[in-house]
Design a protein around this motif. Structure first.
Motif, PDB file in Angstrom:
ATOM      1  N   GLY A 109       0.791  -1.232   0.000  1.00 30.37           N
ATOM      2  CA  GLY A 109       0.000   0.000   0.000  1.00 30.37           C
ATOM      3  C   GLY A 109       0.823   1.281   0.000  1.00 30.37           C
ATOM      4  N   PHE A 110       2.142   1.157   0.134  1.00 23.64           N
ATOM      5  CA  PHE A 110       2.978   2.364   0.179  1.00 23.64           C
ATOM      6  C   PHE A 110       4.064   2.304  -0.898  1.00 23.64           C
ATOM      7  CE2 PHE A 110       1.184   1.910   4.364  1.00 23.64           C
ATOM      8  CZ  PHE A 110       0.807   3.212   4.689  1.00 23.64           C
ATOM      9  N   ILE A 136       2.907   9.231   1.004  1.00 17.35           N
ATOM     10  CA  ILE A 136       1.695   8.970   1.787  1.00 17.35           C
ATOM     11  C   ILE A 136       0.559   9.766   1.167  1.00 17.35           C
ATOM     12  CG2 ILE A 136       0.720   8.971   4.138  1.00 17.35           C
ATOM     13  CD1 ILE A 136       3.401   7.705   4.270  1.00 17.35           C
ATOM     14  N   GLN A 145      -4.143   7.905   4.201  1.00 11.80           N
ATOM     15  CA  GLN A 145      -3.380   6.697   4.546  1.00 11.80           C
ATOM     16  C   GLN A 145      -2.844   6.823   5.975  1.00 11.80           C
ATOM     17  OE1 GLN A 145      -0.547   6.127   1.188  1.00 11.80           O
ATOM     18  NE2 GLN A 145      -1.325   4.035   1.211  1.00 11.80           N
TER      19      GLN A 145
END
Ligand code: ADP
Length: 305
Positions: A248-249, A263, A267
């Motif tokens: 996710g990053f 980011i 998030q």
């Protein structure tokens, strides 16, 4: 199918030596709703002035629906409706007469013209001003009259220079709705503005102009994503492992002790830290790297105010 508007290498130096446009390249696709955003003095009106031949360019080409304005200006003009910032109708004429004269200029039969006048005055909230002399209209009404006049020959490309200048909030909303409606019906719309919020709520694509140059040209979605993204620099106590991926990053290893992480708004930083921790990384400090676009907007807004 040629683009609605194609500008290449456009330059303008005014007689006093001021270089207002320093090589502009722009392409607007058919059916788009496009914003040209920039602070006062950026070159927006000059660009529009060149497109409608109010301003003579110093270099470059402009094509409207594939037609070069230098080769066939009359042909290009038929596709084009332009609403400049300055009111340039005869204020002693009635609203209806101004529109009838414009229709006559394009060779539109009177009967057709009257039908369009009914429609556009209604849509633009000016129906009850039809027989009023233009000088009696408020600033916002004059702006809407300019829009009706630009539409009388039903151009496929409508260009508006700061359309909401001097228009009150309520009327702004109905003007937006109207523009969205004609865009949905197929008219390509290009507007200039110095409000990001205005562009944000209306436009699909955007170019940002500053000091006579295009500094960004992207979709509204991308621009907002970029604006809502922060980049952090994180420092680790120990030498970092090679694999730093955290679901996710987007993480980039800068050197043995520091990483850069993107980011997006919403998030959770704690998730990032937990993910890194699982990889045996403990972060001892973090700082925010400045967001280039965010910085640019701050300076654009300062210049505009
Ligand atoms: P914007 O529409 O983005 O506010 P403009 O295109 O009106 O910007 O102006 C771009 C630059 O050109 C500004 O520095 C402005 O002062 C200058 N400028 C505009 N019109 C003229 C003119 N007729 N003669 C000299 N300079 C001009």
């Amino acid at each position: 199918m040629p683009p609605a508007l194609e500008i290449a290498g456009l330059e303008k130096t005014y007689a006093n030596g001021l270089q207002a446009l320093k090589g502009i390249d722009l392409q607007v696709e058919k059916g788009d709703f496009f914003a040209l955003l920039g602070p006062n003095g950026a070159g927006k009106s000059t660009t529009i002035g060149v497109i409608c031949s109010l301003v003579q360019k110093s270099a470059g080409t402009v094509r409207v629906k594939g037609i070069d304005i230098d080769e066939n200006f009359a042909g290009a003009k038929r596709h084009l409706g332009v609403v400049p910032q300055e009111f340039n109708f005869n204020v002693f004429e009635s609203v209806e007469d101004i529109l009838i004269h414009q229709a006559g200029y394009y060779g539109i039969p009177l009967k057709t013209a009257l039908g369009r006048i009914d429609l556009y005055l209604e849509k633009l909230g000016l129906a009850d001003k039809r027989h009023v002399r233009a000088r009696m209209l408020s600033g916002g009404m004059k702006r809407r009259l300019m829009i009706a006049r630009a539409l009388i020959h039903e151009p496929s490309v409508l260009i508006l220079d700061e359309p909401t200048a001097g228009v009150d909030i309520e009327m702004r909303r109905s003007m937006y709705n109207f523009l969205c409606e004609i865009n949905a019906a197929g008219t390509t719309i290009i507007l200039t503005t110095h409000y990001l919020e205005e562009a944000e709520s209306l436009c699909r694509n955007i170019a940002i102009i500053n000091h006579g140059k295009i500094v960004t040209n992207t979709s509204m979605k991308n621009l907002l994503r970029e604006l809502h993204r922060e980049i952090f620099i994180l420092d680790s106590r120990e030498t970092l492992p090679q694999d730093l991926s955290v679901q996710g990053f987007t993480i980039t290893r800068k050197d043995d002790y520091s990483i850069e992480a993107q980011i997006d708004r919403g998030q959770d930083l704690a998730e990032l830290m937990a993910g890194l921790h699982q990889r045996g990384v403990s972060i001892i400090s973090m700082r925010n790297r400045e967001n280039r676009l965010e910085q640019m907007f701050v300076s654009l807004l300062e210049q505009a105010s």
